[in-house]
Design a protein around this motif. Structure first.
Motif, mmCIF file in Angstrom:
data_model
loop_
_atom_site.group_PDB
_atom_site.id
_atom_site.type_symbol
_atom_site.label_atom_id
_atom_site.label_comp_id
_atom_site.label_asym_id
_atom_site.label_seq_id
_atom_site.Cartn_x
_atom_site.Cartn_y
_atom_site.Cartn_z
ATOM 1 N N ARG A 25 23.192 20.690 -24.975
ATOM 2 C CA ARG A 25 24.292 19.660 -25.376
ATOM 3 C C ARG A 25 23.335 18.378 -25.888
ATOM 4 O O ARG A 25 23.691 17.256 -25.519
ATOM 5 N N LYS B 64 24.301 14.776 -23.697
ATOM 6 C CA LYS B 64 25.622 15.180 -23.003
ATOM 7 C C LYS B 64 26.921 15.261 -24.191
ATOM 8 O O LYS B 64 27.745 14.785 -24.049
ATOM 9 N N GLU C 198 29.371 17.106 -26.343
ATOM 10 C CA GLU C 198 30.216 17.917 -25.868
ATOM 11 C C GLU C 198 30.841 18.613 -27.005
ATOM 12 O O GLU C 198 31.623 18.290 -27.895
ATOM 13 N N ASN D 187 25.659 10.317 -25.403
ATOM 14 C CA ASN D 187 25.052 9.085 -25.449
ATOM 15 C C ASN D 187 23.553 8.825 -26.242
ATOM 16 O O ASN D 187 22.894 9.815 -26.214
ATOM 17 N N GLU E 288 28.820 7.619 -17.671
ATOM 18 C CA GLU E 288 27.853 8.415 -18.076
ATOM 19 C C GLU E 288 28.231 9.686 -17.656
ATOM 20 O O GLU E 288 27.597 10.943 -17.817
ATOM 21 N N SER F 152 30.168 13.516 -17.437
ATOM 22 C CA SER F 152 30.518 14.415 -18.695
ATOM 23 C C SER F 152 30.820 15.587 -17.948
ATOM 24 O O SER F 152 30.959 15.657 -16.824
ATOM 25 N N SER F 153 31.460 16.823 -18.671
ATOM 26 C CA SER F 153 31.973 18.113 -18.105
ATOM 27 C C SER F 153 30.472 18.754 -17.557
ATOM 28 O O SER F 153 30.885 19.742 -16.843
ATOM 29 N N GLU F 154 29.367 18.593 -17.976
ATOM 30 C CA GLU F 154 28.320 19.133 -17.503
ATOM 31 C C GLU F 154 27.864 18.830 -15.871
ATOM 32 O O GLU F 154 27.708 17.753 -15.574
#
Lengths: 520, 144
Positions: A189, A211, A213, A229, B69, B71-73
């Protein structure tokens, strides 16, 4: 001399090469320079972008050559991209498996086959390296934990030299394990947005988004994805690009080859977009053979993606017969390479409304693993018929000429001479196979976009060329994102060879550069 | 002129508020197709099923210190309750004929959120395996 003055104005990019001048121009932004970096968030000795065969091999190789503070990034939430879902066969001559199976092969024959399919448009120096040094990379994989299962013949190769470990993941997963054991970092990611250059034009890092997506939607344009980010990674010795091809990028692939419409199916995972190659073109990186995008004809027209029937189809090209249902007759030597096979099917399938019928009898089907056969049947991509009449009715086959053609085919198999298409009939357990004993099994091949032959131009040591004719210090590339190895058309299993071999070379080159920088 | 503008603004405001209330009511029944809004709040990212019953809050799963910050993680936080990959592998072993969705030969310990979405209900089946493996026994495995 380098002209590193920042180009403030938008710049229009026109593609090189004949026949592509009419495609829409790509708008380019200026390159990113060190002074534009607000801060370096992290520092590494080298960074690999992409985690498939090439990227994984590059990581292990740079660590074999002494680097430790290294990072591999992938924009996807999983590792390995197309490599993980590929057949993952490695084409090379002279292996212990070929010797066990009594297969007579040599690098010159491999070169001959590769150049024939590539219409001699390949970079001969790179092809020679693959054929002669590939065995070392094959053995290197074995040392790194890859367990080979069998060797088989794939279209366009004149002998059995495609070595399979099961699927591509059985190559990348052992490499991932090695990377972690040796202390290399792997991050998913994380997408590379920009390459960062210093004032001398050397690559010193990159702008990324963490991160990230990825949007799993085949119609979504990756340029519109703003998730993640922004961070800046310093890369002391530079970066290795191993970002793969763009077979799943509907807009970009059509700009390269107008025949590839948005409805054309692909075997590629959704992450195979043109996001990176477009950035590279904007940075004035040299590309070659961009117009050559391969479709592969071993997949089924009845499955949306890579599917499962290909296990049956690849065997049936060797042990079965393929006909046009309208004429009832054969139209090509079934065991030709991907390009010629695809072209022959596209010439007869009437825009995907008249799929060819490829079939074997109950003896031929024994060449297919039973689990693969069953899964293909469950997916409604392979059918079983107790009689020929059932099959004729199902596919509306032109009966009289078809029965005549089948009779002729069986005579050819028995005499070992294909008077129509010059096919060499393969043997299975010592004997060729006719199509006589019911039940019969059939599938409908449908070509799908598979591999981008073109890409970034590199030296044999994987240094990347600028359009100005010089190489860019600190920039390396390997795998499908590069061009020149395969020319007009890639032979099956030559990609894994290409990726692993040049991935290792890229890793060695960046390690060498690191040592030079430290010394000076 | 100014008064007219004010009236328009008021009417627009009321209309927007009303639509927002309707949307909020719907969301309590069904999860949206995609999460709403840029801001990571419990309202914008509702929960469903067992996660809702347990009354989980954002920080039970999201390990980041700042909400912006998120996220889906999940960085492994799913496994705090769901055990480990071995456990989930056993739970689905009898589904999908000879293919276990949690025992892919392609990806080791695939991240949960590739298929499972906690704040939305995707319009189509998000089972990653189905992208290539189209057999019926796989297609009928719908992601929960």
């Amino acid at each position: 001399m380098l002209n590193m003055q920042r180009r403030k104005a938008m710049k229009t990019f026109a593609l090189l090469g004949s026949g592509v001048a009419l495609f829409p121009a790509l708008e380019a932004q200026a390159k990113m320079l060190e002074k534009d970096v607000p801060r370096w968030d992290e520092e590494f000795d080298a960074i690999v972008v992409g985690s498939g065969f090439a990227g994984s091999a590059a990581m292990v190789s740079m660590m074999d050559n002494g680097l430790r503070n290294v990072l591999m990034i992938d924009k996807m939430p999983y590792l390995g991209g197309n490599s993980s879902i590929s057949g993952g066969s490695f084409a090379i001559s002279g292996t212990y498996i070929q010797k066990q199976d009594g297969i007579d092969d040599n690098p010159e024959l491999h070169i001959k086959d590769t150049l024939k399919s590539g219409k001699n448009l390949n970079d001969i120096e790179l092809v020679r390296i693959m054929a002669y040094e590939g065995l070392d990379s094959f053995n290197w994989l074995t040392t790194n934990g890859v367990k080979w299962k069998w060797v088989s013949q794939s279209g366009g190769h004149s002998v059995s030299r495609s070595h399979s470990a099961g699927a591509g993941s059985y190559i990348v997963r052992p490499l991932q394990k090695r990377i972690r054991e040796m202390g290399g970092k792997i991050r998913m990611r994380v997408i590379m947005d920009e390459i960062v250059y210093n004032e001398k034009g050397h690559v010193i890092g990159m702008k990324v988004r963490e991160k990230y997506e990825f949007k799993f939607d085949r119609d979504f344009d990756e340029n519109e994805n703003t998730t993640g980010n922004t961070k800046y990674y310093r890369a002391n010795a530079g970066i290795i690009l191993a970002t793969g091809g763009w077979g799943a990028d509907k807009k970009f692939r059509q700009q390269m080859d107008a025949k590839l419409t948005p409805t054309t199916l692909t075997t590629n995972h959704m992450g195979a977009t043109g996001y990176t190659i477009k950035k590279l073109i904007q940075d004035d990186i040299e590309t070659i053979d961009m117009q050559y995008i391969q479709s592969m004809h071993v997949t089924s027209a009845d499955e949306g993606s890579f599917g499962f029937a290909y296990r049956f189809i690849t065997r049936a090209y060797g042990y079965g017969m393929m006909i046009n249902p309208k004429t009832g007759r054969r139209f090509v030597n079934e065991i030709v390479d991907r390009k010629n096979g695809t072209d022959a099917i596209l010439a007869m399938n009437e825009g995907g409304t008249n799929h060819p019928i490829l079939f074997m009898d109950s003896v031929g089907v024994k060449t297919v693993d039973i689990a693969d056969l069953q899964r293909g049947m469950e997916a409604d991509a392979i059918w079983q018929f107790e009689t020929l009449d059932e099959m004729i009715a199902k596919f509306n086959i032109n009966k009289e000429p078809f029965l005549d053609e089948l009779k002729k085919y069986n005579e050819y198999v028995k005499s070992g001479k294909d008077a129509d298409y010059g096919r060499v009939f393969q043997k299975y357990k010592g004997a060729t196979i006719t199509i006589e004993k019911p039940p019969f099994f059939a599938a409908r091949p449908g070509p799908k976009i598979h591999h981008c032959m073109g890409g970034v131009k590199t030296t044999p040591q994987c240094l990347v060329f600028h359009k100005g004719g010089y190489t860019v210090p600190g920039l390396f590339a390997c795998g499908e994102v590069t061009g020149g190895r395969h020319g007009y058309n890639r032979l099956g299993s030559n990609a894994v060879l290409d990726c692993i071999l040049f991935g290792r070379k890229a890793g060695k080159s960046i390690a060498d550069r690191y040592k030079q920088i430290v010394r000076s | 002129m100014k008064r007219v503008t004010n009236v328009i603004i008021t009417v627009l405001f009321m209309f927007c508020t009303a639509s927002w209330i309707v949307a909020a009511e719907n969301s309590s029944k069904l999860l949206p197709l995609t999460p709403m809004g840029d801001k990571f709040t419990a309202q914008n990212y509702p929960l469903d099923g067992i996660h809702k019953k347990l009354g989980l809050s954002c920080v039970d799963c999201h390990n980041e210190t700042k909400p912006e910050e998120y996220s889906s993680e999940m960085l492994g936080s799913c496994l705090k309750c769901h055990g480990n990959y071995e456990t989930v592998k056993e739970r689905t072993a009898h589904w999908g004929h000879n293919n276990n969705v949690h025992q892919s030969p392609h990806f080791e310990n695939l991240a949960c959120d590739v298929c499972h979405k906690s704040h939305s209900k995707p319009a189509s089946n998000s089972n990653l395996c189905v992208q290539c493996h189209g057999q019926k026994t796989m297609k009928q495995l719908l992601v929960k």
